[in-house]
Design a protein around this motif. Structure first.
Motif, mmCIF file in Angstrom:
data_model
loop_
_atom_site.group_PDB
_atom_site.id
_atom_site.type_symbol
_atom_site.label_atom_id
_atom_site.label_comp_id
_atom_site.label_asym_id
_atom_site.label_seq_id
_atom_site.Cartn_x
_atom_site.Cartn_y
_atom_site.Cartn_z
ATOM 1 N N ALA A 1 -0.027 77.777 -125.204
ATOM 2 C CA ALA A 1 0.188 77.230 -126.546
ATOM 3 C C ALA A 1 1.239 76.116 -126.540
ATOM 4 C CB ALA A 1 0.627 78.332 -127.501
ATOM 5 N N PRO A 2 1.025 75.041 -127.297
ATOM 6 C CA PRO A 2 2.067 74.028 -127.465
ATOM 7 C C PRO A 2 3.178 74.552 -128.357
ATOM 8 C CG PRO A 2 0.177 73.523 -128.846
ATOM 9 C CD PRO A 2 -0.212 74.704 -128.007
ATOM 10 N N ASP A 3 4.320 73.874 -128.302
ATOM 11 C CA ASP A 3 5.476 74.210 -129.140
ATOM 12 C C ASP A 3 5.860 75.687 -128.984
ATOM 13 O OD1 ASP A 3 7.513 73.549 -130.846
ATOM 14 O OD2 ASP A 3 6.358 73.937 -132.673
ATOM 15 N N SER A 4 5.953 76.126 -127.740
ATOM 16 C CA SER A 4 6.267 77.527 -127.432
ATOM 17 C C SER A 4 7.197 77.591 -126.228
ATOM 18 C CB SER A 4 4.988 78.323 -127.128
ATOM 19 O OG SER A 4 4.100 78.298 -128.222
ATOM 20 N N THR A 5 7.789 78.762 -126.014
ATOM 21 C CA THR A 5 8.630 78.998 -124.843
ATOM 22 C C THR A 5 8.016 80.102 -123.991
ATOM 23 O OG1 THR A 5 10.654 78.329 -125.989
ATOM 24 C CG2 THR A 5 10.914 79.684 -124.016
ATOM 25 N N TYR A 6 7.896 79.839 -122.696
ATOM 26 C CA TYR A 6 7.400 80.817 -121.736
ATOM 27 C C TYR A 6 8.513 81.108 -120.732
ATOM 28 C CZ TYR A 6 2.664 79.936 -123.472
ATOM 29 O OH TYR A 6 1.548 79.836 -124.260
ATOM 30 N N SER A 7 8.706 82.381 -120.410
ATOM 31 C CA SER A 7 9.816 82.778 -119.535
ATOM 32 C C SER A 7 9.374 83.850 -118.550
ATOM 33 C CB SER A 7 10.989 83.320 -120.365
ATOM 34 O OG SER A 7 11.413 82.396 -121.337
ATOM 35 N N PHE A 8 10.027 83.881 -117.416
ATOM 36 C CA PHE A 8 9.899 85.009 -116.494
ATOM 37 C C PHE A 8 11.106 85.053 -115.578
ATOM 38 C CE2 PHE A 8 8.881 81.730 -113.707
ATOM 39 C CZ PHE A 8 8.117 82.030 -112.593
ATOM 40 N N SER A 9 11.266 86.186 -114.904
ATOM 41 C CA SER A 9 12.362 86.337 -113.949
ATOM 42 C C SER A 9 11.882 87.176 -112.784
ATOM 43 C CB SER A 9 13.584 86.981 -114.617
ATOM 44 O OG SER A 9 13.284 88.267 -115.118
ATOM 45 N N PHE A 10 12.460 86.921 -111.627
ATOM 46 C CA PHE A 10 12.041 87.644 -110.427
ATOM 47 C C PHE A 10 13.188 87.655 -109.421
ATOM 48 C CE2 PHE A 10 10.664 83.219 -110.217
ATOM 49 C CZ PHE A 10 11.171 82.794 -109.007
ATOM 50 N N ARG A 11 13.076 88.526 -108.444
ATOM 51 C CA ARG A 11 14.083 88.678 -107.393
ATOM 52 C C ARG A 11 13.457 88.372 -106.049
ATOM 53 N NH1 ARG A 11 17.764 93.829 -107.559
ATOM 54 N NH2 ARG A 11 18.847 92.352 -108.947
ATOM 55 N N ILE A 12 14.123 87.553 -105.255
ATOM 56 C CA ILE A 12 13.715 87.271 -103.874
ATOM 57 C C ILE A 12 14.659 88.015 -102.946
ATOM 58 C CG2 ILE A 12 13.245 85.507 -102.151
ATOM 59 C CD1 ILE A 12 12.867 83.499 -104.371
ATOM 60 N N LYS B 1 9.114 90.673 -90.559
ATOM 61 C CA LYS B 1 10.265 90.049 -91.216
ATOM 62 C C LYS B 1 9.786 88.967 -92.182
ATOM 63 C CE LYS B 1 13.636 90.858 -87.531
ATOM 64 N NZ LYS B 1 14.647 90.229 -86.635
ATOM 65 N N GLY B 2 10.511 88.840 -93.299
ATOM 66 C CA GLY B 2 10.122 87.824 -94.267
ATOM 67 C C GLY B 2 10.845 87.981 -95.576
ATOM 68 N N VAL B 3 10.111 87.797 -96.688
ATOM 69 C CA VAL B 3 10.704 87.870 -98.023
ATOM 70 C C VAL B 3 9.820 88.715 -98.931
ATOM 71 C CG1 VAL B 3 11.882 85.640 -97.854
ATOM 72 C CG2 VAL B 3 9.564 85.749 -98.788
ATOM 73 N N ARG B 4 10.464 89.306 -99.933
ATOM 74 C CA ARG B 4 9.756 90.068 -100.957
ATOM 75 C C ARG B 4 10.168 89.504 -102.311
ATOM 76 N NH1 ARG B 4 7.875 95.701 -101.090
ATOM 77 N NH2 ARG B 4 7.804 96.462 -103.232
ATOM 78 N N ILE B 5 9.200 89.237 -103.158
ATOM 79 C CA ILE B 5 9.432 88.700 -104.498
ATOM 80 C C ILE B 5 9.001 89.752 -105.510
ATOM 81 C CG2 ILE B 5 8.929 86.820 -106.097
ATOM 82 C CD1 ILE B 5 8.159 85.138 -103.595
ATOM 83 N N THR B 6 9.945 90.204 -106.336
ATOM 84 C CA THR B 6 9.706 91.304 -107.257
ATOM 85 C C THR B 6 9.900 90.843 -108.699
ATOM 86 O OG1 THR B 6 10.551 92.851 -105.591
ATOM 87 C CG2 THR B 6 10.344 93.669 -107.844
ATOM 88 N N ALA B 7 8.918 91.120 -109.560
ATOM 89 C CA ALA B 7 9.047 90.794 -110.977
ATOM 90 C C ALA B 7 10.153 91.629 -111.593
ATOM 91 C CB ALA B 7 7.729 91.049 -111.694
ATOM 92 N N LEU B 8 11.001 91.008 -112.425
ATOM 93 C CA LEU B 8 12.109 91.727 -113.054
ATOM 94 C C LEU B 8 11.829 92.111 -114.500
ATOM 95 C CD1 LEU B 8 15.213 89.796 -111.659
ATOM 96 C CD2 LEU B 8 14.256 91.966 -110.882
ATOM 97 N N ASP B 9 11.006 91.356 -115.204
ATOM 98 C CA ASP B 9 10.721 91.706 -116.597
ATOM 99 C C ASP B 9 9.235 91.955 -116.825
ATOM 100 O OD1 ASP B 9 10.034 89.064 -116.252
ATOM 101 O OD2 ASP B 9 11.443 88.281 -117.724
ATOM 102 N N SER B 10 8.396 90.990 -116.508
ATOM 103 C CA SER B 10 6.955 91.140 -116.668
ATOM 104 C C SER B 10 6.254 90.589 -115.432
ATOM 105 C CB SER B 10 6.488 90.407 -117.924
ATOM 106 O OG SER B 10 6.825 89.038 -117.851
ATOM 107 N N PRO B 11 5.027 91.032 -115.144
ATOM 108 C CA PRO B 11 4.319 90.550 -113.955
ATOM 109 C C PRO B 11 4.128 89.038 -113.956
ATOM 110 C CG PRO B 11 3.243 92.498 -114.857
ATOM 111 C CD PRO B 11 4.266 92.064 -115.875
ATOM 112 N N PHE B 12 4.004 88.477 -112.777
ATOM 113 C CA PHE B 12 3.753 87.043 -112.631
ATOM 114 C C PHE B 12 2.411 86.829 -111.939
ATOM 115 C CE2 PHE B 12 6.449 88.389 -109.025
ATOM 116 C CZ PHE B 12 5.664 88.026 -107.949
ATOM 117 N N ASP B 13 1.923 85.592 -111.961
ATOM 118 C CA ASP B 13 0.739 85.189 -111.209
ATOM 119 C C ASP B 13 1.206 84.402 -109.991
ATOM 120 O OD1 ASP B 13 -0.578 86.228 -113.422
ATOM 121 O OD2 ASP B 13 -0.921 84.256 -114.326
ATOM 122 N N PHE B 14 0.413 84.418 -108.923
ATOM 123 C CA PHE B 14 0.826 83.658 -107.745
ATOM 124 C C PHE B 14 -0.373 83.090 -107.009
ATOM 125 C CE2 PHE B 14 -0.293 87.485 -105.383
ATOM 126 C CZ PHE B 14 -0.672 87.006 -104.129
#
Length: 218
Positions: free
Chosen positions: A204-215, A137-150
């Motif tokens: 990079a400075p002056d940039s936007t970084y984004s990600f999304s995921f599901r728990i 039993k526990g949790v699963r974290i799934t990338a929704l758009d692009s892979p993530f680092d952990f």
């Protein structure tokens, strides 16, 4: 490195069908001399699933090794499984021998035995990550758009920074599982005996970084 957070805006709304609620947060984090504006959106569903979207803005002069979110899980969630690069520690510019696959280990085993205590244990290009207890039993974290680092450790970066040598970490080991989910991670380079990371591996400075995921609950 000292850090603080400032809440700028908070709002929430229930879906028309009552099956989910969305919380939106705007905040600014001060980390050392870096100010990082953020926009976070959490959609919580009736079955316990949470979708998270995070946007980070880097300002001119930005200089941090990673951008992401941190949380802590119960100590019983010691078993780690992921689909991404592994099995060994890897970073954006240290992936030649870290192949994409499904790997399984424990949180304690993700710790590195460095003589000098330091940030450690990154796994890149992660499609999904699960943390479970002895009965699965526990949790699963799934990338929704692009892979993530952990990273999943029994230490925060502050703990690692404050311990001078690696053998001192047992004295500050936390019961909780400290999980960092990162949308961007700087490369290591070879600054100890050569240059720092190449330009393509620097945030990079002056940039936007984004990600999304599901728990999701397991």
């Amino acid at each position: 490195m000292e850090h603080s957070h400032s809440l700028k805006d908070f709002a929430w709304e229930m879906a028309p069908d009552g099956a989910s609620a969305t919380v939106k947060v705007k905040r600014e984090s001060q980390v050392g001399g870096n100010m990082v504006p953020q926009e976070l959106a959490y959609t919580v569903y009736a079955d316990g699933t949470v979708d998270t979207k995070a946007d980070f803005r880097t300002l001119p002069g930005f200089n941090l090794p990673r951008l992401g979110l941190q949380t802590m899980f119960h100590r019983n969630l010691e078993n780690v499984e992921w689909y991404g690069r592994g099995p060994m520690e890897n970073y954006p510019d240290r992936i030649s021998a870290a192949f994409v696959g499904k790997y399984k280990t424990t949180v304690d085993a993700l710790r590195e035995n460095y003589v000098r205590s330091q940030s450690m244990g990154c796994r890149t290009a992660t499609r999904w990550l699960s943390l479970t207890d002895s009965v699965g039993k526990g949790v699963r974290i799934t990338a929704l758009d692009s892979p993530f680092d952990f990273t999943a450790l029994h230490f925060t970066d502050r703990d690692l920074w404050d311990a001078k040598y690696g053998h001192e970490l047992d004295k500050v080991r936390r019961d909780e599982v400290v999980v960092n989910l990162d949308c961007a991670t700087r490369g290591l380079g070879s600054a100890s005996c050569g240059p720092g990371p190449r330009p393509e591996f620097i945030l990079a400075p002056d940039s936007t970084y984004s990600f999304s995921f599901r728990i999701s609950p397991i």
